[in-house]
Design an enzyme around this catalytic site. Structure first.
Site, PDB file in Angstrom:
ATOM      1  N   CYS A 236      20.966  15.907 -17.323  1.00  0.00           N
ATOM      2  CA  CYS A 236      20.090  15.148 -16.422  1.00  0.00           C
ATOM      3  C   CYS A 236      19.898  13.725 -16.923  1.00  0.00           C
ATOM      4  O   CYS A 236      19.647  12.816 -16.136  1.00  0.00           O
ATOM      5  CB  CYS A 236      18.747  15.855 -16.271  1.00  0.00           C
TER       6      CYS A 236
ATOM      7  N   HIS B 270      13.222  16.949 -19.397  1.00  0.00           N
ATOM      8  CA  HIS B 270      14.073  16.741 -18.228  1.00  0.00           C
ATOM      9  C   HIS B 270      13.934  15.304 -17.757  1.00  0.00           C
ATOM     10  O   HIS B 270      12.874  14.695 -17.891  1.00  0.00           O
ATOM     11  CB  HIS B 270      13.642  17.706 -17.114  1.00  0.00           C
TER      12      HIS B 270
END
Length: 996
Positions: A454, A827
């Site tokens: 990510c 994330h």
């Protein structure tokens, strides 16, 4: 006597009168009498019991039978013979079309009087055969319950040997066809009691004959896995599983999941129907069996089955939390389904619309069960927030619903996620990433996460949304001797033109991978961005010169070609220059060094350092202003930090200071009235858009981006161990160090240095301070005298002759957010918008003036949220408030785009000219063909997947019609099945509102 009894029963006398007469007849029956009279009385009582049209008549028949069984056993045994019973069981009793329903009750009643008779064994043998035959005929639940009652009371009649195994299997098939035809509470209770009697018989048989258990379970699995049944098997089958000893579970599940003869469709059908069993209100250990089978399928890597079943059933399981009688088992299954479904957010996101209503309903119930379930549900939700961060717009309503409930610590969350994952090997689930049927409604394309990538996805999307950079990359000619830039061009082209909802950046990842990065581990997106830009820059320097390619494609006129002769694309788009000056405090000698940068790394000031609102750290006269204030008029220019300046007059409140500024918003034609710091220059009462400006204003106890830039540009005292070696003094001396921006990049990249090393824990910790982000930023740029004169000659605002600073305006275009508390975990996702120039100088191509206001630039441009494969519409409000709702979600890397001005005029003009000449970037032939072929391939894949999915979905079991909850009316809060406060009749005492 039989005639007398019949006359009395058929008479019209009141029941109390009849009862007296019947008493006399029954008392007389206790006396000795001949066989013929006994036979007549037995026939009459049999007739009354089996065909009596009232309960009273049947009760009289029963009483007479019991008297003759006790007082005339020989005659009763002769009457209650094998032939008579065979006739009753095979032909029934009574006229055709009106056969008696009480034959089994009659036989059970009579058996107690012949148990010791010589004919008992013959009767038992007959019944063993006949009950098996009866069960094979699939009797109703009521009749099946009567058989079970008979066999439970008289186990001698249970089939033996092979017949016993067959009997168990057929009994299970009977249960599979049970349906409750009424929704009345009494009828439901009666149905449940009947099912319990039948399953209780199976339990009795299994206790005495354990060898019948596994064949029975095999039959059960055959029923629930069948794809040929017109009607779904009854959920009453759940009552069978509860009696299977748990010590057999591991072996049974292992055999099922490793049986090659069971197809995936059959297995999916079976587990889907088992999950429906959470609705069965009286089952025990059903949740344990469901979870065991789900774990067994994960162990043999049947992920496609698990995914399909989870996505199709999880809402159904969730809805059962409304009902206290099935809540515990449903919550167990829900916890496993969610905590194991870690490769994708799909399952959790299906529940998001229902969670607030369920939480409200459980709070309203106010029971121990509801309170416990709320706490477990909140823990589960926070686990999902942790695992699938990056969806602030979706999560805000859910977070609001559970904000008063306990929040688990991170160790607890990691423990739950760790022990329930389907597999520890992330690559095993790579091909099962969320299937998206079509592009996002935004028209944008997502990027597939290839295993903690990510950090790369968010950077690529930010670079892609930098439209000037994207167009330049797409316009590169074929054979440009830049392998990495070519791969980026292909990736951008697919993001621009692919029909897929998300594409895989695998090729670009392998080409741009920093060699020190650990595969599969989370990385620092800022570190990756620096490495990527450096690679692209160095690669271009060693290849063909950029001006040659631009010249060949006629993208630059001769007049501006020389200015960019030696600049790479990275330098033109992201490159800025900074002058570092060090002044010896003894001899006042100043040494300076200019260096290039592609991003500014902004450290957080110490907690005791108040940057906002201060005019200077040291006296202005001594070191000059280190904060750049917006000029009072377009021609105002501030001096260099170490040029002596006149002190403030007595009438002045303070010496004017200059700081990094965030802009307010003006109507077209309004005079600019900038305010220092983060204040907004628009009256909220006059302009509703000012509320967005306020979102850029930080609370008093938080930081802002201008604070961090001001701290970055403020002078630093070099003393003690950090003394400066002055060449003029030829010794170490105290000194002042200051940084000045001498050239603003086209795209300004700011990295907020949130990660620092904690020597106590020997780990990198994260600074979670909320930092307000201005949508418009003014940056101080040092201007040389000759450049100032040129700017003034060109008619540009912001500078006048003389040496000093000028203000360059930047618009926010991307924000990369890190969710988590460590750089090694968490994330990344990003907010982006596509900032482009309004028509230069307010003149459109048709020559009609159309002035562009700040509001047009700042609010008419749509924001998007890029989170791996998911792309959704968003807003600056979401960008501003994300950390308020989710404290671990903090802005990390910011992209600002420079508005047209002095420094950017050449590049803006070149880009404008390129746009006029070529319009949208035209891709070379090979790239266009590759995209076209992939789009065709995607359509073919869609068709194939649609066929396969249709086969899978059609195989999924449907819930029985009487099992209603969310499916009844999801939008009707007043219905007893909705996920609403009123659902379930309002509390744990409402049985009718359960699921029937």
């Amino acid at each position: 006597m039989d005639k007398i009894l019949e006359a009395v029963v058929m008479s019209s006398y009141p029941n109390n009168v009849k009862q007296g007469l019947v008493r006399r007849v029954i008392e007389a029956a206790k006396q000795p009498m001949d066989s013929e009279q006994c036979w007549s009385m037995l026939e009459l009582s049999t007739k009354l019991y089996l065909t009596g049209d009232t309960k009273y008549k049947r009760e009289i028949g029963k009483e007479v039978l019991e008297v003759y069984g006790h007082y005339h056993p020989e005659e009763f045994e002769e009457f209650f013979n094998v032939r008579f019973l065979l006739s009753l069981l095979q032909e029934g009793y009574g006229p055709l079309g009106k056969r008696s329903h009480y034959v089994l009750d009659y036989i059970q009643l009579g058996l107690q009087f012949v148990l010791e008779s010589p004919s008992a064994n013959s009767i038992f043998s007959l019944l063993r055969i006949e009950v098996l035959r009866k069960v094979c005929e699939r009797p109703s639940p009521k009749q099946c319950a009567k058989i079970s009652k008979l066999l439970t009371q008289h186990p001698q009649c249970i089939p033996t040997g092979k017949h016993q195994l067959l009997f168990c299997q057929q009994l299970i098939r009977c249960i599979g066809q049970f349906q409750c035809v009424s929704e009345g509470e009494e009828e439901i209770m009666e149905f449940l009691e009947q099912v319990n009697k039948v399953s209780g018989l199976l339990q009795r048989i299994w206790r005495t004959q354990t060898s019948a258990i596994l064949p029975s379970l095999k039959e059960l699995f055959t029923i629930i896995s069948s794809t040929e049944e017109q009607e779904a098997p009854s959920n009453a089958l759940a009552s069978v599983v509860q009696f299977v000893p748990l010590e057999l579970m591991d072996g049974v599940i292992r055999n099922l999941t490793n049986d090659d003869s069971i197809t995936d469709v059959q297995m999916m059908m079976a587990i889907g129907r088992m999950i429906d069993w959470v609705s069965w209100p009286l089952g025990k250990n059903i949740d344990k069996w469901i979870i065991a089978l789900l774990k067994g399928l994960a162990a043999v890597k049947k992920f496609s089955i698990l995914i399909e079943v989870t996505l199709s059933k999880i809402e159904k399981v969730f809805s059962k939390l409304l009902y206290p009688i099935v809540r515990e088992g449903a919550l167990s299954v829900l916890q496993y389904m969610l905590l194991s479904f870690q490769h994708s957010h799909e399952a959790f996101h299906l529940l998001l619309p229902h969670i607030p209503r369920l939480v409200a309903s459980l709070k309203k119930e106010d029971s121990n069960s509801a309170t416990s379930s709320l706490e477990q549900l909140a823990e589960l939700i926070h686990c999902m927030f942790f695992r699938f961060s990056g969806f602030p717009d979706l999560y805000e309503p859910v977070l609001e619903a559970v904000k008063a409930l306990p929040v688990p610590n991170e160790d607890r969350i990691k423990h739950l996620l760790g022990q329930n994952a389907w597999t520890s090997q992330k690559n095993e689930l790579a091909c099962f990433y969320p299937r998206l049927a079509s592009k996002s409604e935004t028209g944008k394309i997502g990027l597939i996460n290839l295993g903690n990538t990510c950090y790369m996805n968010s950077i690529i999307q930010s670079l892609f949304m930098a439209s000037d950079f994207r167009h330049s990359v797409l316009n590169l000619t074929e054979g440009n001797s830049q392998p990495l830039m070519t791969k980026l061009q292909w990736l951008f082209a697919f993001l621009e033109h692919s029909q897929r909802p998300a594409i895989s950046p695998e090729s670009f990842l392998s080409a741009s991978w920093p060699p020190w990065f650990t595969p599969g581990a989370q990385q620092d997106c800022s570190e990756y961005l620096k490495y990527l830009l450096d690679r692209l820059h160095e690669e271009e320097k060693t290849g063909k010169r950029i001006y040659q390619k631009l010249k060949e494609s006629s993208l630059m006129s001769q007049g501006v070609e020389h200015h960019y002769l030696n600049k790479t694309l990275v330098e033109k788009m992201f490159g800025g220059k900074m002058m570092t000056k060090i002044r010896c405090l003894k001899c006042l000698n100043v040494s300076s060094r200019e260096e290039a940068f592609t991003d500014l790394s902004l450290a957080f000031p110490p907690s005791d350092r108040n940057v906002r609102g201060s005019t200077s750290v040291l006296p202005v006269e001594e070191i000059g202003p280190q904060f750049i204030e917006p000029p009072e008029n377009a021609g105002q220019l501030m001096g260099s930090p170490w040029i002596p300046r006149k002190g403030p007059m007595a009438s002045d409140h303070a010496a004017p200071s200059v700081s990094v500024e965030t802009l307010g918003f003006q109507e077209p034609g309004e005079a600019s009235n900038p305010v220092l710091g983060n204040d907004v220059g628009v009256d909220a009462a006059k302009d509703p858009l000012s509320t967005f400006g306020e979102q850029a204003c930080a609370p008093k106890d938080s930081r802002s981006v201008p604070d961090l830039i001001n701290y970055f540009l403020s002078p630093e005292r070099l003393t003690a161990e950090n003394k400066y070696h002055c060449e003029k003094c030829a010794s170490l001396q105290d000194a002042e160090k200051v940084a000045e921006l001498t050239e603003g990049p086209h795209y300004l990249i700011l990295t907020l240095l949130r990660f620092s090393f904690d020597p106590r824990t020997m780990k990198r910790k994260k600074i979670l301070d909320n930092v307000s982000i201005p949508v418009v930023l003014k940056l101080p740029i040092l201007v040389a005298p000759e450049e100032t004169e040129e700017v003034c000659r060109r008619g540009k605002d912001g500078a006048v002759p003389g040496s000093g600073f000028m203000t360059v305006v930047y618009d926010l275009c991307s924000v990369v957010v890190h969710s988590g508390i460590s750089s090694e975990s968490g994330h990344y996702y990003c907010y982006s918008r596509e900032c482009t120039d309004t028509v230069p100088n307010g003149q459109p191509r048709d020559g009609v003036p159309k002035p562009a206001s700040d509001k047009q630039l700042d609010f008419e441009i749509q924001w998007y949220l890029f989170n791996d494969t998911r792309v959704s519409f968003s807003s600056f409000e979401s960008v501003s408030n994300v950390t308020s709702f989710f404290p671990k979600d903090t802005a990390y890397v910011l992209f600002y785009r420079q508005r047209p001005g002095r420094q950017s005029c050449l590049l803006h003009e070149a880009l404008a000219e390129a746009g006029r000449l070529h319009g949208e970037p035209s891709l070379h032939k090979d790239l266009m063909e590759a995209i076209s072929k992939d789009n065709i391939l995607f359509l073919q894949e869609q068709e194939k997947e649609a066929r396969n999915r249709a086969a899978y979905i059609s195989a999924l079991p449907k819930s029985p019609l009487w099992w209603r909850d969310l499916d009844r009316d999801k939008d009707d809060d007043s219905s007893s099945g909705g996920c609403s406060p009123a659902a379930g009749g309002g509390g744990s005492g409402s049985f009718h509102g359960l699921v029937f």
